[in-house]
Design an enzyme around this catalytic site. Structure first.
Site, PDB file in Angstrom:
ATOM      1  CG  ASP A   1       5.569   3.590   1.177  1.00  0.00           C
ATOM      2  OD1 ASP A   1       5.804   4.265   2.196  1.00  0.00           O
ATOM      3  OD2 ASP A   1       4.418   3.347   0.759  1.00  0.00           O
TER       4      ASP A   1
ATOM      5  CE1 TYR B   1      -3.744   2.421   0.465  1.00  0.00           C
ATOM      6  CE2 TYR B   1      -2.542   3.278   2.354  1.00  0.00           C
ATOM      7  CZ  TYR B   1      -3.575   3.391   1.442  1.00  0.00           C
ATOM      8  OH  TYR B   1      -4.428   4.465   1.506  1.00  0.00           O
TER       9      TYR B   1
ATOM     10  CE  LYS C   1       0.510   5.051   8.328  1.00  0.00           C
ATOM     11  NZ  LYS C   1       0.575   4.158   7.215  1.00  0.00           N
TER      12      LYS C   1
HETATM   13  C1  PLP Z   1       0.008   4.632   5.796  1.00  0.00           C
HETATM   14  C2  PLP Z   1       0.809   4.358   4.588  1.00  0.00           C
HETATM   15  C3  PLP Z   1       0.752   5.193   3.463  1.00  0.00           C
HETATM   16  C4  PLP Z   1      -0.234   6.313   3.321  1.00  0.00           C
HETATM   17  O1  PLP Z   1      -0.069   7.307   4.267  1.00  0.00           O
HETATM   18  P1  PLP Z   1      -1.300   8.315   4.563  1.00  0.00           P
HETATM   19  O2  PLP Z   1      -0.720   9.293   5.528  1.00  0.00           O
HETATM   20  O3  PLP Z   1      -2.382   7.469   5.133  1.00  0.00           O
HETATM   21  O4  PLP Z   1      -1.690   8.923   3.283  1.00  0.00           O
HETATM   22  C5  PLP Z   1       1.624   4.940   2.431  1.00  0.00           C
HETATM   23  N1  PLP Z   1       2.488   3.925   2.481  1.00  0.00           N
HETATM   24  C6  PLP Z   1       2.567   3.102   3.536  1.00  0.00           C
HETATM   25  C7  PLP Z   1       3.570   2.008   3.545  1.00  0.00           C
HETATM   26  C8  PLP Z   1       1.713   3.284   4.622  1.00  0.00           C
HETATM   27  O5  PLP Z   1       1.755   2.429   5.651  1.00  0.00           O
END
Ligand code: PLP
Length: 436
Positions: free
Chosen positions: A241, A146, A269
Protein backbone atom coordinates in the site's frame (compact mmCIF):
# COMPACT_ATOMS: atom_id res chain seq x y z
CA UNK A 1 -1.11 33.17 24.03
CA UNK A 2 -4.31 32.02 22.49
CA UNK A 3 -5.78 31.77 19.05
CA UNK A 4 -8.78 33.68 17.84
CA UNK A 5 -11.12 31.10 16.32
CA UNK A 6 -14.44 32.97 16.46
CA UNK A 7 -15.54 32.45 12.88
CA UNK A 8 -14.22 28.85 12.80
CA UNK A 9 -16.26 28.14 15.94
CA UNK A 10 -19.35 29.62 14.36
CA UNK A 11 -18.90 27.63 11.14
CA UNK A 12 -18.32 24.42 13.10
CA UNK A 13 -21.56 24.96 15.02
CA UNK A 14 -23.37 25.06 11.69
CA UNK A 15 -21.40 22.07 10.37
CA UNK A 16 -22.17 19.94 13.43
CA UNK A 17 -25.88 20.18 12.64
CA UNK A 18 -25.47 18.58 9.23
CA UNK A 19 -22.22 16.56 9.28
CA UNK A 20 -21.44 13.93 11.93
CA UNK A 21 -19.00 15.65 14.29
CA UNK A 22 -19.07 18.64 11.94
CA UNK A 23 -16.66 16.96 9.50
CA UNK A 24 -16.41 14.79 6.41
CA UNK A 25 -13.45 12.80 7.76
CA UNK A 26 -12.99 12.15 11.50
CA UNK A 27 -9.43 13.44 12.06
CA UNK A 28 -10.52 16.93 10.98
CA UNK A 29 -12.57 17.32 14.16
CA UNK A 30 -9.37 17.49 16.29
CA UNK A 31 -10.91 14.87 18.58
CA UNK A 32 -7.49 13.46 19.48
CA UNK A 33 -6.23 16.83 20.73
CA UNK A 34 -9.48 18.35 22.03
CA UNK A 35 -10.41 21.96 21.41
CA UNK A 36 -11.71 23.88 18.45
CA UNK A 37 -10.56 22.90 14.96
CA UNK A 38 -10.07 25.67 12.43
CA UNK A 39 -11.88 26.06 9.12
CA UNK A 40 -9.60 26.70 6.16
CA UNK A 41 -10.27 29.32 3.52
CA UNK A 42 -7.14 29.17 1.41
CA UNK A 43 -3.83 27.39 0.95
CA UNK A 44 -0.76 28.90 -0.65
CA UNK A 45 2.70 27.33 -0.76
CA UNK A 46 3.55 26.13 2.77
CA UNK A 47 0.70 28.10 4.33
CA UNK A 48 -2.89 27.43 5.24
CA UNK A 49 -5.20 30.37 6.11
CA UNK A 50 -8.30 30.05 8.28
CA UNK A 51 -11.66 31.77 8.50
CA UNK A 52 -10.41 34.16 11.23
CA UNK A 53 -7.41 35.26 9.17
CA UNK A 54 -4.86 33.11 11.04
CA UNK A 55 -1.97 31.85 8.96
CA UNK A 56 -0.29 28.51 9.65
CA UNK A 57 2.77 26.74 8.33
CA UNK A 58 1.04 23.55 7.24
CA UNK A 59 2.73 20.27 8.17
CA UNK A 60 -0.27 18.19 7.12
CA UNK A 61 -0.44 19.21 3.45
CA UNK A 62 -3.83 17.57 3.00
CA UNK A 63 -2.44 14.36 4.58
CA UNK A 64 0.16 13.80 1.92
CA UNK A 65 -0.95 14.74 -1.61
CA UNK A 66 0.51 18.26 -1.67
CA UNK A 67 4.18 17.45 -2.19
CA UNK A 68 4.58 20.74 -4.09
CA UNK A 69 2.73 22.76 -1.44
CA UNK A 70 -0.69 24.39 -1.71
CA UNK A 71 -2.01 25.82 -4.95
CA UNK A 72 1.10 25.25 -7.03
CA UNK A 73 0.74 27.44 -10.16
CA UNK A 74 1.64 24.67 -12.61
CA UNK A 75 -0.86 22.23 -11.15
CA UNK A 76 -3.52 24.91 -10.98
CA UNK A 77 -2.90 25.79 -14.64
CA UNK A 78 -3.10 22.14 -15.68
CA UNK A 79 -6.50 21.83 -13.98
CA UNK A 80 -7.70 25.09 -15.54
CA UNK A 81 -6.61 23.93 -18.97
CA UNK A 82 -8.35 20.57 -18.62
CA UNK A 83 -11.45 22.31 -17.32
CA UNK A 84 -11.86 24.19 -20.61
CA UNK A 85 -12.90 20.88 -22.16
CA UNK A 86 -15.41 19.83 -19.54
CA UNK A 87 -15.33 17.88 -16.30
CA UNK A 88 -16.08 14.25 -17.12
CA UNK A 89 -16.68 12.26 -20.27
CA UNK A 90 -17.70 8.74 -19.28
CA UNK A 91 -15.38 7.35 -21.94
CA UNK A 92 -11.59 7.30 -22.18
CA UNK A 93 -9.67 10.55 -22.37
CA UNK A 94 -6.09 11.00 -23.47
CA UNK A 95 -4.91 12.51 -20.21
CA UNK A 96 -5.86 9.51 -18.06
CA UNK A 97 -3.88 7.28 -20.42
CA UNK A 98 -0.92 9.63 -20.03
CA UNK A 99 -1.14 9.49 -16.24
CA UNK A 100 -1.32 5.69 -16.36
CA UNK A 101 1.71 5.58 -18.66
CA UNK A 102 3.72 7.83 -16.29
CA UNK A 103 2.98 5.46 -13.42
CA UNK A 104 3.98 2.40 -15.42
CA UNK A 105 7.17 4.14 -16.60
CA UNK A 106 8.15 5.16 -13.06
CA UNK A 107 7.44 1.95 -11.14
CA UNK A 108 9.11 -1.27 -12.35
CA UNK A 109 6.58 -3.61 -10.69
CA UNK A 110 3.68 -1.96 -12.56
CA UNK A 111 2.80 -3.25 -16.00
CA UNK A 112 -0.92 -2.55 -15.88
CA UNK A 113 -3.04 -0.52 -13.55
CA UNK A 114 -6.55 0.69 -12.93
CA UNK A 115 -7.34 4.26 -11.86
CA UNK A 116 -9.94 4.69 -9.13
CA UNK A 117 -11.11 7.62 -7.00
CA UNK A 118 -9.46 7.11 -3.62
CA UNK A 119 -6.85 5.11 -1.75
CA UNK A 120 -9.67 3.23 -0.05
CA UNK A 121 -10.96 2.01 -3.40
CA UNK A 122 -7.47 1.04 -4.54
CA UNK A 123 -6.81 -1.12 -1.45
CA UNK A 124 -10.30 -2.61 -1.44
CA UNK A 125 -9.91 -3.61 -5.10
CA UNK A 126 -6.39 -4.97 -4.54
CA UNK A 127 -7.51 -7.46 -1.92
CA UNK A 128 -10.45 -8.48 -4.08
CA UNK A 129 -7.96 -9.16 -6.85
CA UNK A 130 -5.71 -11.13 -4.52
CA UNK A 131 -8.69 -13.28 -3.59
CA UNK A 132 -9.71 -13.65 -7.24
CA UNK A 133 -6.19 -14.67 -8.24
CA UNK A 134 -5.68 -17.24 -5.48
CA UNK A 135 -9.27 -18.42 -4.88
CA UNK A 136 -8.46 -18.08 -1.17
CA UNK A 137 -10.05 -15.91 1.51
CA UNK A 138 -7.64 -14.80 4.24
CA UNK A 139 -5.85 -11.46 4.12
CA UNK A 140 -2.96 -10.58 6.42
CA UNK A 141 -2.87 -7.00 7.70
CA UNK A 142 -0.51 -5.44 10.22
CA UNK A 143 -1.62 -3.79 13.42
CA UNK A 144 -1.70 0.01 13.15
CA UNK A 145 -1.51 0.07 9.34
CA UNK A 146 -4.25 1.96 7.52
CA UNK A 147 -5.60 0.95 4.13
CA UNK A 148 -8.73 3.06 3.95
CA UNK A 149 -12.11 2.20 5.36
CA UNK A 150 -13.29 -0.89 3.46
CA UNK A 151 -14.85 -3.46 5.83
CA UNK A 152 -11.92 -5.91 5.65
CA UNK A 153 -9.49 -3.27 6.98
CA UNK A 154 -11.53 -1.97 9.93
CA UNK A 155 -10.20 -4.73 12.03
CA UNK A 156 -8.28 -4.80 15.32
CA UNK A 157 -6.06 -7.48 16.76
CA UNK A 158 -7.47 -10.10 19.09
CA UNK A 159 -5.17 -11.75 21.61
CA UNK A 160 -2.08 -13.76 20.68
CA UNK A 161 0.71 -13.06 18.20
CA UNK A 162 -1.22 -13.85 15.05
CA UNK A 163 -4.90 -13.38 15.58
CA UNK A 164 -8.11 -13.36 13.62
CA UNK A 165 -9.33 -9.79 13.44
CA UNK A 166 -12.18 -8.34 15.43
CA UNK A 167 -14.08 -5.51 13.80
CA UNK A 168 -12.91 -2.12 14.99
CA UNK A 169 -15.96 -0.33 13.64
CA UNK A 170 -19.65 -0.86 14.23
CA UNK A 171 -21.31 -2.17 11.11
CA UNK A 172 -18.54 -4.54 10.06
CA UNK A 173 -19.81 -8.12 10.27
CA UNK A 174 -17.60 -10.46 12.35
CA UNK A 175 -17.71 -12.87 9.39
CA UNK A 176 -15.79 -10.32 7.35
CA UNK A 177 -13.33 -9.22 10.03
CA UNK A 178 -12.55 -12.86 10.84
CA UNK A 179 -11.06 -13.23 7.36
CA UNK A 180 -8.42 -10.62 8.11
CA UNK A 181 -5.50 -11.94 10.11
CA UNK A 182 -3.79 -9.26 12.21
CA UNK A 183 -0.07 -9.43 12.90
CA UNK A 184 2.39 -7.15 14.69
CA UNK A 185 4.60 -5.18 12.27
CA UNK A 186 8.31 -5.99 12.05
CA UNK A 187 7.86 -9.35 13.79
CA UNK A 188 9.36 -12.20 11.77
CA UNK A 189 8.35 -14.92 14.25
CA UNK A 190 4.66 -13.95 14.09
CA UNK A 191 4.83 -13.91 10.30
CA UNK A 192 6.41 -17.36 10.12
CA UNK A 193 3.93 -18.79 12.58
CA UNK A 194 1.00 -17.36 10.64
CA UNK A 195 2.18 -18.68 7.28
CA UNK A 196 2.99 -22.10 8.66
CA UNK A 197 -0.52 -22.38 10.13
CA UNK A 198 -2.62 -20.74 7.42
CA UNK A 199 -0.27 -20.30 4.43
CA UNK A 200 -2.39 -22.23 1.96
CA UNK A 201 -5.46 -20.17 2.83
CA UNK A 202 -3.80 -16.75 2.60
CA UNK A 203 -4.89 -14.83 -0.49
CA UNK A 204 -2.73 -11.81 0.18
CA UNK A 205 -0.69 -9.71 2.58
CA UNK A 206 -1.15 -5.93 2.58
CA UNK A 207 1.13 -3.46 4.33
CA UNK A 208 2.38 0.09 4.51
CA UNK A 209 6.04 -0.66 3.81
CA UNK A 210 7.05 2.53 5.56
CA UNK A 211 4.15 3.08 7.91
CA UNK A 212 2.76 6.58 8.22
CA UNK A 213 -0.58 5.88 9.84
CA UNK A 214 0.67 5.07 13.34
CA UNK A 215 3.23 7.83 13.03
CA UNK A 216 6.32 7.10 10.96
CA UNK A 217 7.57 3.55 11.58
CA UNK A 218 10.29 2.17 9.33
CA UNK A 219 10.39 -1.52 8.38
CA UNK A 220 13.29 -3.83 9.15
CA UNK A 221 14.75 -4.94 5.84
CA UNK A 222 14.97 -8.51 7.15
CA UNK A 223 11.24 -8.40 7.87
CA UNK A 224 10.43 -7.23 4.34
CA UNK A 225 12.65 -9.92 2.85
CA UNK A 226 10.97 -12.63 4.92
CA UNK A 227 7.58 -11.30 3.85
CA UNK A 228 8.57 -11.49 0.17
CA UNK A 229 10.01 -14.96 0.63
CA UNK A 230 7.01 -16.42 2.49
CA UNK A 231 4.38 -14.85 0.23
CA UNK A 232 6.21 -16.31 -2.78
CA UNK A 233 6.61 -19.72 -1.14
CA UNK A 234 2.89 -19.93 -0.32
CA UNK A 235 1.74 -18.22 -3.57
CA UNK A 236 0.03 -15.42 -1.65
CA UNK A 237 -0.23 -12.01 -3.30
CA UNK A 238 2.05 -9.40 -1.72
CA UNK A 239 0.38 -5.98 -1.78
CA UNK A 240 2.31 -2.80 -1.01
CA UNK A 241 0.00 0.00 0.00
CA UNK A 242 1.93 2.98 -1.34
CA UNK A 243 -0.98 5.41 -1.19
CA UNK A 244 1.12 7.58 1.14
CA UNK A 245 4.66 6.59 0.12
CA UNK A 246 4.22 6.44 -3.67
CA UNK A 247 6.24 9.36 -5.15
CA UNK A 248 6.77 10.58 -1.57
CA UNK A 249 9.81 8.48 -0.65
CA UNK A 250 11.20 8.04 -4.15
CA UNK A 251 10.09 7.92 -7.77
CA UNK A 252 9.33 4.25 -7.30
CA UNK A 253 8.03 4.63 -3.75
CA UNK A 254 9.04 2.51 -0.79
CA UNK A 255 9.48 -0.52 -3.06
CA UNK A 256 12.22 1.32 -4.94
CA UNK A 257 13.84 2.44 -1.69
CA UNK A 258 14.04 -1.10 -0.27
CA UNK A 259 14.47 -2.91 -3.56
CA UNK A 260 11.62 -5.33 -3.02
CA UNK A 261 8.96 -5.96 -5.67
CA UNK A 262 5.38 -6.55 -4.60
CA UNK A 263 2.81 -8.39 -6.73
CA UNK A 264 0.34 -5.53 -6.45
CA UNK A 265 0.70 -1.90 -5.42
CA UNK A 266 -1.83 0.73 -4.37
CA UNK A 267 -1.44 4.44 -4.98
CA UNK A 268 -3.35 7.66 -4.27
CA UNK A 269 -2.60 11.05 -2.74
CA UNK A 270 0.37 12.49 -4.72
CA UNK A 271 -0.72 10.91 -8.02
CA UNK A 272 -3.89 13.04 -7.87
CA UNK A 273 -2.05 16.34 -7.29
CA UNK A 274 -4.63 17.34 -4.65
CA UNK A 275 -7.72 16.00 -6.42
CA UNK A 276 -9.33 12.63 -5.60
CA UNK A 277 -7.49 9.71 -7.22
CA UNK A 278 -6.35 6.19 -6.45
CA UNK A 279 -4.76 3.42 -8.49
CA UNK A 280 -3.87 -0.22 -8.13
CA UNK A 281 -1.73 -2.33 -10.40
CA UNK A 282 0.91 -4.95 -10.93
CA UNK A 283 2.09 -7.46 -13.51
CA UNK A 284 -0.08 -8.19 -16.57
CA UNK A 285 -0.72 -11.73 -15.49
CA UNK A 286 -2.64 -10.69 -12.39
CA UNK A 287 -4.16 -7.45 -13.75
CA UNK A 288 -5.71 -9.38 -16.63
CA UNK A 289 -8.13 -10.83 -14.11
CA UNK A 290 -9.82 -7.41 -13.81
CA UNK A 291 -13.08 -6.81 -15.71
CA UNK A 292 -13.62 -6.55 -18.69
CA UNK A 293 -10.55 -8.74 -19.42
CA UNK A 294 -11.20 -11.10 -16.56
CA UNK A 295 -13.72 -12.26 -13.96
CA UNK A 296 -13.01 -9.72 -11.15
CA UNK A 297 -15.47 -6.84 -11.23
CA UNK A 298 -14.46 -3.27 -10.43
CA UNK A 299 -15.72 -0.01 -11.95
CA UNK A 300 -16.21 3.73 -11.37
CA UNK A 301 -18.39 6.48 -12.88
CA UNK A 302 -15.70 9.13 -12.38
CA UNK A 303 -12.60 6.90 -12.48
CA UNK A 304 -9.77 8.43 -14.51
CA UNK A 305 -11.50 11.80 -14.28
CA UNK A 306 -9.76 14.26 -16.63
CA UNK A 307 -9.33 17.04 -14.03
CA UNK A 308 -7.82 14.62 -11.51
CA UNK A 309 -5.61 13.08 -14.16
CA UNK A 310 -4.43 16.55 -15.26
CA UNK A 311 -3.57 17.52 -11.68
CA UNK A 312 -1.84 14.21 -11.04
CA UNK A 313 0.13 14.31 -14.26
CA UNK A 314 1.30 17.89 -13.60
CA UNK A 315 2.31 16.89 -10.09
CA UNK A 316 4.37 13.94 -11.36
CA UNK A 317 5.95 15.99 -14.14
CA UNK A 318 7.18 18.52 -11.59
CA UNK A 319 8.96 15.68 -9.79
CA UNK A 320 10.26 14.11 -12.99
CA UNK A 321 11.94 17.32 -14.19
CA UNK A 322 14.91 16.35 -12.04
CA UNK A 323 13.80 13.71 -9.63
CA UNK A 324 17.16 13.14 -7.97
CA UNK A 325 17.57 16.77 -6.96
CA UNK A 326 13.87 16.97 -6.15
CA UNK A 327 14.07 14.28 -3.46
CA UNK A 328 17.47 15.42 -2.19
CA UNK A 329 16.16 18.93 -1.57
CA UNK A 330 12.85 17.76 -0.16
CA UNK A 331 14.41 15.27 2.26
CA UNK A 332 17.24 17.55 3.38
CA UNK A 333 14.83 19.93 5.12
CA UNK A 334 13.19 17.13 7.09
CA UNK A 335 16.51 15.58 7.95
CA UNK A 336 17.94 18.88 9.21
CA UNK A 337 14.82 19.52 11.32
CA UNK A 338 15.12 16.03 12.84
CA UNK A 339 18.79 16.45 13.76
CA UNK A 340 18.14 19.81 15.43
CA UNK A 341 15.35 18.30 17.49
CA UNK A 342 17.38 15.21 18.35
CA UNK A 343 20.27 17.32 19.60
CA UNK A 344 17.87 19.33 21.76
CA UNK A 345 16.14 16.20 23.08
CA UNK A 346 19.48 14.65 24.03
CA UNK A 347 20.70 17.84 25.69
CA UNK A 348 17.62 18.01 27.92
CA UNK A 349 17.00 14.27 28.23
CA UNK A 350 13.41 14.66 27.09
CA UNK A 351 11.52 11.37 26.70
CA UNK A 352 10.89 12.13 23.02
CA UNK A 353 12.07 10.51 19.79
CA UNK A 354 11.88 11.64 16.18
CA UNK A 355 11.22 9.23 13.32
CA UNK A 356 11.90 10.54 9.83
CA UNK A 357 11.86 8.86 6.44
CA UNK A 358 12.40 11.25 3.57
CA UNK A 359 9.84 14.04 3.86
CA UNK A 360 7.70 12.15 6.41
CA UNK A 361 8.35 12.84 10.09
CA UNK A 362 6.76 12.06 13.46
CA UNK A 363 7.72 13.40 16.88
CA UNK A 364 6.90 10.54 19.26
CA UNK A 365 6.38 11.40 22.91
CA UNK A 366 8.18 8.23 23.92
CA UNK A 367 11.93 7.80 24.54
CA UNK A 368 12.38 5.13 21.84
CA UNK A 369 11.13 5.17 18.27
CA UNK A 370 8.30 2.62 18.06
CA UNK A 371 8.77 -0.47 15.86
CA UNK A 372 5.12 -1.50 15.97
CA UNK A 373 1.68 -0.40 17.09
CA UNK A 374 1.91 -1.69 20.66
CA UNK A 375 5.04 0.40 21.18
CA UNK A 376 3.48 3.44 19.49
CA UNK A 377 0.55 3.23 21.92
CA UNK A 378 2.88 3.85 24.87
CA UNK A 379 3.39 7.51 23.87
CA UNK A 380 2.45 10.24 26.33
CA UNK A 381 -0.69 11.54 24.65
CA UNK A 382 -1.23 14.36 27.16
CA UNK A 383 2.22 15.77 26.38
CA UNK A 384 1.49 15.41 22.69
CA UNK A 385 -1.75 17.37 23.05
CA UNK A 386 -0.05 20.24 24.79
CA UNK A 387 2.72 20.21 22.16
CA UNK A 388 0.13 20.35 19.37
CA UNK A 389 -1.57 23.43 20.82
CA UNK A 390 1.69 25.23 21.55
CA UNK A 391 2.63 24.75 17.91
CA UNK A 392 -0.77 25.88 16.60
CA UNK A 393 -0.78 29.00 18.78
CA UNK A 394 2.55 29.93 17.22
CA UNK A 395 1.21 29.43 13.70
CA UNK A 396 2.29 25.88 12.97
CA UNK A 397 -0.27 23.26 12.05
CA UNK A 398 1.20 19.95 13.22
CA UNK A 399 -1.00 16.85 12.53
CA UNK A 400 -3.71 16.74 15.23
CA UNK A 401 -2.87 13.21 16.39
CA UNK A 402 0.23 11.50 17.80
CA UNK A 403 -0.31 8.69 15.31
CA UNK A 404 0.12 10.67 12.12
CA UNK A 405 3.04 11.91 10.07
CA UNK A 406 4.07 15.42 9.06
CA UNK A 407 4.34 15.79 5.29
CA UNK A 408 6.77 18.36 4.01
CA UNK A 409 6.68 19.88 0.55
CA UNK A 410 9.06 21.73 -1.73
CA UNK A 411 7.27 24.89 -0.62
CA UNK A 412 8.75 24.33 2.86
CA UNK A 413 11.88 26.27 1.95
CA UNK A 414 14.87 26.69 4.30
CA UNK A 415 13.49 29.82 6.00
CA UNK A 416 10.24 27.99 6.77
CA UNK A 417 12.19 25.02 8.14
CA UNK A 418 14.22 27.37 10.37
CA UNK A 419 11.08 28.84 11.86
CA UNK A 420 9.73 25.33 12.30
CA UNK A 421 12.82 24.19 14.16
CA UNK A 422 12.80 27.24 16.43
CA UNK A 423 9.13 26.87 17.35
CA UNK A 424 9.21 23.11 17.83
CA UNK A 425 12.11 23.37 20.30
CA UNK A 426 10.32 26.13 22.23
CA UNK A 427 7.08 24.14 22.29
CA UNK A 428 8.94 21.07 23.55
CA UNK A 429 10.65 23.09 26.30
CA UNK A 430 7.33 24.44 27.47
CA UNK A 431 5.76 20.98 27.48
CA UNK A 432 8.44 19.66 29.79
CA UNK A 433 8.68 22.74 32.03
CA UNK A 434 5.02 22.40 32.79
CA UNK A 435 4.43 20.29 35.86
CA UNK A 436 1.49 18.20 34.83
C1 PLP B 1 -4.61 7.77 2.92
C2 PLP B 1 -4.35 6.32 2.87
C3 PLP B 1 -5.30 5.42 2.38
C4 PLP B 1 -6.71 5.81 2.04
O1 PLP B 1 -6.78 6.72 1.00
P1 PLP B 1 -8.13 7.60 0.83
O2 PLP B 1 -7.89 8.36 -0.43
O3 PLP B 1 -8.21 8.45 2.05
O4 PLP B 1 -9.26 6.66 0.74
C5 PLP B 1 -4.93 4.10 2.24
N1 PLP B 1 -3.71 3.68 2.58
C6 PLP B 1 -2.77 4.51 3.05
C7 PLP B 1 -1.42 3.99 3.38
C8 PLP B 1 -3.07 5.86 3.23
O5 PLP B 1 -2.15 6.68 3.76
Amino acid sequence: MSLKLTRSTHLFEQARKILPGGVNSPVRSFSAVGGQAFVATRGQGPYLYDADGNKYIDLVCSWGPLIHGHNHPIIRMAIEKALQNGTSFGVNSEIEIQLGQKLVDSIPSLEMLRLVNSGTEACMSAIRLARAATKREYIIKFEGHYHGHADSFLVAAGSGLASFGMSSSAGVPEKISAETLILPFNNVAALEECFSKYGNQIAGVILEVVTGNMGVVAPDLSFLKKLRELSKQYSSVLIFDEVMTGFRLSLSGAQGLYGIEPDLSCFGKIIGGGLPVGAYGGKKEIMQLVSPLGPMYQAGTLSGNPLCAAAGLASLELILEDSKIFYQRLDAGASEWRSLMEAHITRHSYPVSVAQMGSMLTIFFSPEKPKNYVEARTCDLEKFKSFFWKMLERGIYYPPSQFEACFLSTAHKPEIMERLAEVSLQAMDECFEMKL
